[in-house]
Design a protein around this motif. Structure first.
Motif, short mmCIF file in Angstrom:
data_model
loop_
_atom_site.label_atom_id
_atom_site.label_comp_id
_atom_site.label_asym_id
_atom_site.label_seq_id
_atom_site.Cartn_x
_atom_site.Cartn_y
_atom_site.Cartn_z
N PRO A 1 0.74 -1.16 0.03
CA PRO A 1 -0.04 -0.01 0.13
C PRO A 1 0.72 1.31 -0.06
N HIS A 2 2.03 1.16 0.72
CA HIS A 2 2.76 2.59 0.66
C HIS A 2 4.21 2.30 1.24
N PRO A 3 5.45 2.72 0.38
CA PRO A 3 6.68 2.16 1.24
C PRO A 3 6.81 2.29 2.76
N LEU A 4 6.23 2.90 3.19
CA LEU A 4 6.55 3.29 4.54
C LEU A 4 5.60 2.59 5.64
N ILE A 5 4.74 1.91 4.93
CA ILE A 5 3.48 0.75 5.80
C ILE A 5 4.11 -0.39 5.34
N MET A 6 4.60 -1.14 6.31
CA MET A 6 4.97 -2.47 6.01
C MET A 6 3.88 -3.59 6.18
N GLU A 7 3.21 -3.53 4.85
CA GLU A 7 2.11 -4.64 4.89
C GLU A 7 2.16 -4.89 3.43
N CYS A 8 1.57 -6.28 3.13
CA CYS A 8 1.65 -6.67 1.91
C CYS A 8 0.17 -7.34 1.82
N HIS A 9 -0.47 -6.79 0.81
CA HIS A 9 -1.81 -7.37 0.65
C HIS A 9 -1.85 -8.17 -0.65
N VAL A 10 -2.08 -9.49 -0.36
CA VAL A 10 -2.46 -10.48 -1.32
C VAL A 10 -3.98 -10.62 -1.63
N ARG A 11 -4.24 -10.57 -2.94
CA ARG A 11 -5.64 -10.85 -3.22
C ARG A 11 -5.79 -12.16 -4.00
N VAL A 12 -6.64 -13.07 -3.90
CA VAL A 12 -6.93 -14.37 -4.47
C VAL A 12 -8.34 -14.19 -4.84
#
Length: 122
Positions: free
Chosen positions: A67-78
């Motif tokens: 979502p953003h380089p400073l937000i350490m989240e990965c959103h995986v859509r299936v």
């Protein structure tokens, strides 16, 4: 001197109760689709999971985004082909397949090290 968080906070869990590591958000419009939000993960795991899920013939779509380089989240859509197989089942299957591949690589590396040491007389 910036507003960026400390680098160690991008991978280190300071307090286990701070946040959930993995959250599943089902799609409100499609029953066979959803998004997994992985905290403190980056492109490495996101791309591995995406590629592994795309190998499954029952998967219609698999992708990830940060979502953003400073937000350490990965959103995986299936999204699966039909409602017989849920996104959670596909995600778990992909994780298990990746674990098996990592185990195979580990065993092959150990065998290669032993072979190299034997050939070198170490």
């Amino acid at each position: 001197m910036s507003n960026a968080p400390d680098r160690y906070l991008s991978w280190r869990w300071e307090d286990e109760s701070d946040a959930e590591r993995l959250v599943y958000k089902p799609d409100s419009k499609k029953p066979n689709a959803g998004t997994f939000v992985m905290a403190k993960e980056d492109h490495t795991l996101g791309n591995l999971l995406r590629m592994q899920m795309l190998r499954d013939p029952s998967v219609r779509y698999a992708g990830y985004r940060m979502p953003h380089p400073l937000i350490m989240e990965c959103h995986v859509r299936v999204e699966t082909m039909d409602s017989k197989l849920t996104p959670t089942q596909v995600f778990e299957s992909a994780l298990e397949d990746l674990r098996l591949e990592a185990d195979l690589l580990d065993k092959a590396l150990d065998a290669a090290i032993i072979d190299f040491e034997h050939n070198q007389g170490i």
